[in-house]
Design an enzyme around this catalytic site. Structure first.
Site, PDB file in Angstrom:
ATOM      1  N   GLN A 228      -9.561   3.153   1.097  1.00 41.25           N
ATOM      2  CA  GLN A 228     -10.157   4.107   1.770  1.00 41.25           C
ATOM      3  C   GLN A 228     -10.905   4.850   2.364  1.00 41.25           C
ATOM      4  O   GLN A 228      -9.387   5.981   2.206  1.00 41.25           O
ATOM      5  CB  GLN A 228     -10.119   2.712   2.553  1.00 41.25           C
ATOM      6  CG  GLN A 228     -10.115   1.021   1.955  1.00 41.25           C
ATOM      7  CD  GLN A 228      -9.274   0.469   1.078  1.00 41.25           C
ATOM      8  OE1 GLN A 228      -8.099   0.544   1.566  1.00 41.25           O
ATOM      9  NE2 GLN A 228      -9.846   0.048   0.170  1.00 41.25           N
TER      10      GLN A 228
ATOM     11  N   SER B 298       0.667  -1.825   0.365  1.00 44.44           N
ATOM     12  CA  SER B 298      -0.063  -0.343   0.449  1.00 44.44           C
ATOM     13  C   SER B 298       0.431   1.234   0.423  1.00 44.44           C
ATOM     14  O   SER B 298       1.230   1.190  -0.921  1.00 44.44           O
ATOM     15  CB  SER B 298      -0.918  -0.143   1.434  1.00 44.44           C
ATOM     16  OG  SER B 298      -2.340   1.208   1.280  1.00 44.44           O
TER      17      SER B 298
ATOM     18  N   LYS C 287      -1.633  -3.565  -3.161  1.00 44.75           N
ATOM     19  CA  LYS C 287      -2.600  -3.082  -2.209  1.00 44.75           C
ATOM     20  C   LYS C 287      -2.342  -1.933  -2.800  1.00 44.75           C
ATOM     21  O   LYS C 287      -2.163  -0.650  -2.822  1.00 44.75           O
ATOM     22  CB  LYS C 287      -2.713  -2.798  -1.014  1.00 44.75           C
ATOM     23  CG  LYS C 287      -3.329  -1.953  -0.269  1.00 44.75           C
ATOM     24  CD  LYS C 287      -4.722  -2.713  -0.230  1.00 44.75           C
ATOM     25  CE  LYS C 287      -5.381  -1.757   0.422  1.00 44.75           C
ATOM     26  NZ  LYS C 287      -6.597  -0.782   0.396  1.00 44.75           N
TER      27      LYS C 287
END
Length: 460
Positions: free
Chosen positions: A321, A292, A317
């Site tokens: 969000q 991420s 990733k």
């Protein structure tokens, strides 16, 4: 939306809930407004029918929570989830405070809870949990089908308490772990000098990480190092704004750091706003536990600053969000966009490939041995085979790695015990197993071929 949103690129809730998030408050719609929409007639009809006709009394909160859970689960997105008040508080508490747990980032995949990465120095790392380990049971209770939050609430606990985990590891089968929970440190940046090179390990991206990194670079420059190695291995990510700030320290002003692709296909481009804080040559090191926000930084530094990346393909990733908090303090988090590398690549579920491949030796991935499960001559199985491989890696080679505790294995165990001033019983008792794993970890640390390769690349 109210206030300034800090978006967590990785919302992989953890056994310690270590990914930080500043929640944006959104006023929930009233039930009257929602019920006026025909789309909600079936939902409210079901609610009213259950309230009136179900043979037992029902709990309104559980019914509403269940409905929200169902909607979120229908997205089939492991990064979207509903958190009740208790879960939301645990998540929010970790924005600016220390926390207690085992220290492992996790996510849900296909109904199973999978380790993304153990945190540096955490009980999870010390116990031997690895990226992509799948947790099957917590304290002998199956967690299959549970949400990440439900599993996390079982795994977390007070410092000093223990939790038993059964995990499944590819190539090794099921393995048992007993882990003592502890306070997980807030520090996210560690640095040292080796061979006149500054090594900086970044363990996650929390609110203070950019400032920690800046101070580390300044301190290392004061020591007149000749280059920097940025170690992003086992880094599960965190806040997107920190990834941008940290990348801005190395990417030339005006160059792209990342792109965000919205639902409608429109794109926002984030560019470096400042000149690099250092002109020292640098190299990035990654592995399969790099995820991420850490992937954002690795890709940005390579594609926009031509800083080499060494190691193994990263986790993959590539979504962003956010969260909506309700008046009762419960919260729903959901994916709002994709993030792309400066070159426009979406690495989701594919990972980012380093330009220079370097892998740790096979013995670095050997499974954990439970010290409480001793082994003696005549025993057999995968645990014996693992112990034999550990001994072999440490130089005690006069035995076969076949999983049978024979006389040659006993002889090598006795030799190991004598060398480490233990009672030379020839059995793998608790003390010997602990010393065996400590010796192996020390050898791995002293023979870090990925860092060695990074330094080699740096000096070319």
């Amino acid at each position: 939306m109210l206030g300034k949103l800090k978006i967590p690129i990785i919302i992989l809730l953890t056994a310690v809930i270590s990914s930080a998030l500043t929640l944006t408050l959104i006023e929930p719609k009233s039930m009257t407004t929602a019920s006026s929409d025909e789309k909600f007639e079936k939902l409210f009809s079901t609610y009213e029918t259950i309230k009136k006709e179900y043979y037992q009394d029902t709990n309104d909160t559980k019914l509403v929570d269940g409905a929200i859970n169902g909607m979120v689960e229908s997205l089939d997105d492991p990064y979207s989830d509903y958190m009740n008040q208790k879960e939301a508080k645990s998540f929010d508490d970790n924005i600016s405070s220390s926390f207690e747990g085992i220290g492992a980032e996790v996510q849900e995949i296909d109904g199973k809870i999978m380790i993304v990465s153990p945190i540096k120095g955490s009980p999870a790392e010390k116990a031997g949990l690895k990226p992509r380990d799948k947790i099957l049971k917590v304290d002998n209770k199956s967690i299959e089908g549970m949400s990440v939050n439900e599993a996390v609430m079982l795994i977390r606990g007070e410092k000093g308490s223990t939790v038993d985990l059964v995990v499944e590891r590819d190539g090794s089968g099921q393995m048992d772990f007993t882990i003592t929970r502890d306070t997980i440190p807030l520090e996210t940046v560690y640095f040292e000098v080796e061979d006149n090179v500054g090594k900086i390990q970044i363990t996650k991206f929390s609110e203070s990480t950019a400032e920690e990194l800046k101070k580390a670079v300044e301190e290392l420059e004061s020591k007149n190092v000749k280059g920097l190695v940025l170690d992003l291995r086992q880094n599960p990510g965190g806040l997107m704004d920190q990834a941008i700030l940290m990348s801005d320290m190395f990417v030339p002003k005006g160059k792209t750091i990342m792109q965000v692709e919205n639902k409608d296909g429109s794109k926002e481009v984030y560019k470096a706003e400042n000149d690099p804080i250092t002109d020292l040559p640098s190299v990035v090191v990654v592995d399969k536990g790099t995820a991420s926000a850490a992937e954002i930084m690795a890709a940005a530094l390579y594609q926009s600053a031509r800083i080499p990346v060494v190691g193994e393909k990263t986790f993959g990733k590539g979504t962003i969000q956010t969260a909506q908090t309700f008046n009762d303090s419960s919260s729903v988090k959901f994916t709002i966009a994709k993030w792309l590398t400066p070159n426009g690549e979406w690495i989701h579920e594919k990972g980012f490939k380093p330009q220079v491949k370097a892998s740790l030796p096979e013995f670095a991935s050997l499974p954990y041995l439970d010290p409480k499960k001793g082994m003696k001559p005549g025993d057999s199985g995968e645990e014996v085979k693992t112990a034999q491989k550990m001994l072999n890696a440490l130089g005690y080679k006069e035995m076969k790695e076949e999983g049978f505790f024979d006389e040659s294995t006993k002889s090598q165990v006795k030799a190991f015990q004598a060398d480490h001033k233990l009672s030379a019983s020839g059995e793998l008792n608790e003390e010997t197993i602990i010393k065996l794993m400590e010796a192996l970890q020390k050898m791995i640390a002293e023979n870090d071929v990925q860092i060695e390769k990074a330094i080699e690349v740096l000096k070319k």
